[in-house]
Write a protein that holds these residues in place. Structure first.
Motif, short mmCIF file in Angstrom:
data_model
loop_
_atom_site.label_atom_id
_atom_site.label_comp_id
_atom_site.label_asym_id
_atom_site.label_seq_id
_atom_site.Cartn_x
_atom_site.Cartn_y
_atom_site.Cartn_z
N THR A 23 0.68 -1.31 0.09
CA THR A 23 -0.03 0.25 0.06
C THR A 23 0.70 1.19 0.04
O THR A 23 0.51 2.34 -0.47
N LEU A 24 1.90 1.36 1.00
CA LEU A 24 2.70 2.52 0.89
C LEU A 24 3.52 2.70 -0.33
O LEU A 24 3.79 3.68 -0.79
N LEU A 25 4.01 1.41 -1.05
CA LEU A 25 4.79 1.63 -2.37
C LEU A 25 3.74 2.19 -3.26
O LEU A 25 4.02 2.98 -4.21
N MET A 26 2.49 1.70 -3.31
CA MET A 26 1.29 2.32 -4.34
C MET A 26 1.14 3.86 -4.17
O MET A 26 1.19 4.52 -5.13
N ILE A 27 1.28 4.12 -2.98
CA ILE A 27 0.76 5.61 -2.73
C ILE A 27 2.11 6.24 -2.73
O ILE A 27 1.96 7.49 -3.54
N MET A 28 2.88 6.12 -2.10
CA MET A 28 4.17 7.04 -1.90
C MET A 28 5.27 6.49 -3.00
O MET A 28 6.27 7.32 -3.15
N GLY A 29 5.39 5.44 -3.58
CA GLY A 29 6.59 4.84 -4.49
C GLY A 29 7.81 4.49 -3.51
O GLY A 29 8.61 4.15 -4.28
N THR A 30 7.77 4.50 -2.40
CA THR A 30 8.73 3.96 -1.45
C THR A 30 8.08 3.54 0.02
O THR A 30 6.96 3.88 0.01
N CYS A 31 8.50 2.65 0.79
CA CYS A 31 8.15 2.51 2.05
C CYS A 31 9.20 2.72 3.01
O CYS A 31 9.99 2.07 3.45
N PRO A 32 9.13 3.96 3.68
CA PRO A 32 10.12 4.39 4.72
C PRO A 32 9.89 4.02 5.94
O PRO A 32 10.63 4.43 6.80
N ILE A 33 9.14 2.86 6.25
CA ILE A 33 8.88 2.28 7.33
C ILE A 33 9.64 1.01 7.69
O ILE A 33 9.80 0.06 6.81
N HIS A 34 10.58 0.78 8.55
CA HIS A 34 11.31 -0.41 8.87
C HIS A 34 10.22 -1.52 9.62
O HIS A 34 9.43 -1.20 10.55
N PHE A 35 10.46 -2.55 8.98
CA PHE A 35 9.71 -3.77 9.45
C PHE A 35 10.39 -4.58 10.26
O PHE A 35 11.59 -5.17 9.81
N ILE A 36 9.97 -4.77 11.52
CA ILE A 36 10.75 -5.59 12.63
C ILE A 36 9.89 -6.60 13.33
O ILE A 36 8.53 -6.67 13.16
N ASN A 37 10.25 -7.51 13.84
CA ASN A 37 9.45 -8.45 14.78
C ASN A 37 10.37 -8.65 16.16
O ASN A 37 10.96 -7.97 16.48
N VAL A 38 9.68 -9.26 16.85
CA VAL A 38 9.89 -9.32 18.24
C VAL A 38 11.37 -10.01 18.52
O VAL A 38 12.13 -9.30 19.48
N ASP A 39 11.85 -10.63 17.54
CA ASP A 39 13.19 -11.19 17.72
C ASP A 39 14.28 -10.18 17.44
O ASP A 39 15.39 -10.20 17.97
N ASN A 40 14.05 -9.45 16.56
CA ASN A 40 15.00 -8.32 16.05
C ASN A 40 14.82 -6.89 16.53
O ASN A 40 15.31 -5.80 16.03
#
Length: 119
Positions: free
Chosen positions: A20-37
């Motif tokens: 969704t962010l790629l479609m709207i903004m052309g980029t995804c400036p949010i870092h995706f993390i999980n509990v392990d990292n």
């Protein structure tokens, strides 16, 4: 101090958010993390907002993490809040004001559309 945005993955919903962010903004400036990292993200010196779609639980986020002054957790959010966070990341106001504005604007973007009763 610089700011970063993170999304704490608790399910497999992150790809939809990225797309969704790629479609709207052309980029995804949010870092995706999980509990392990998550600890790697927390160690960074910048101010950070960590979004999560699920309810925060003490098993996931310890009291020690919650007390760090340069981190804010936002549980439950909408797309408008993510966009507001991304677009306002370089604003000159305090971190506290930045976070409160994101939440206030997100709440304001939720409306009830009244319907006319059918007779």
């Amino acid at each position: 101090m610089s700011r970063s945005l993170y999304y704490l993955e608790t399910e497999n919903e992150s790809q939809d958010i990225k797309d969704t962010l790629l479609m709207i903004m052309g980029t995804c400036p949010i870092h995706f993390i999980n509990v392990d990292n998550m600890n790697d993200a927390i160690q960074a010196e910048d101010e950070k907002i960590i979004f999560t779609s699920g309810l925060l639980s003490n098993e996931i986020i310890s009291q020690d993490i919650k007390s760090i002054s340069n981190i804010c957790f936002i549980s439950g959010f909408n797309l408008f809040m993510l966009l507001d966070a991304i677009l306002g990341i370089d604003a000159d106001h305090s971190f506290d004001t930045y976070v409160r504005n994101i939440v206030k604007n997100g709440q304001a973007s939720i409306n009830i559309v009244e319907r006319e009763d059918i007779t």
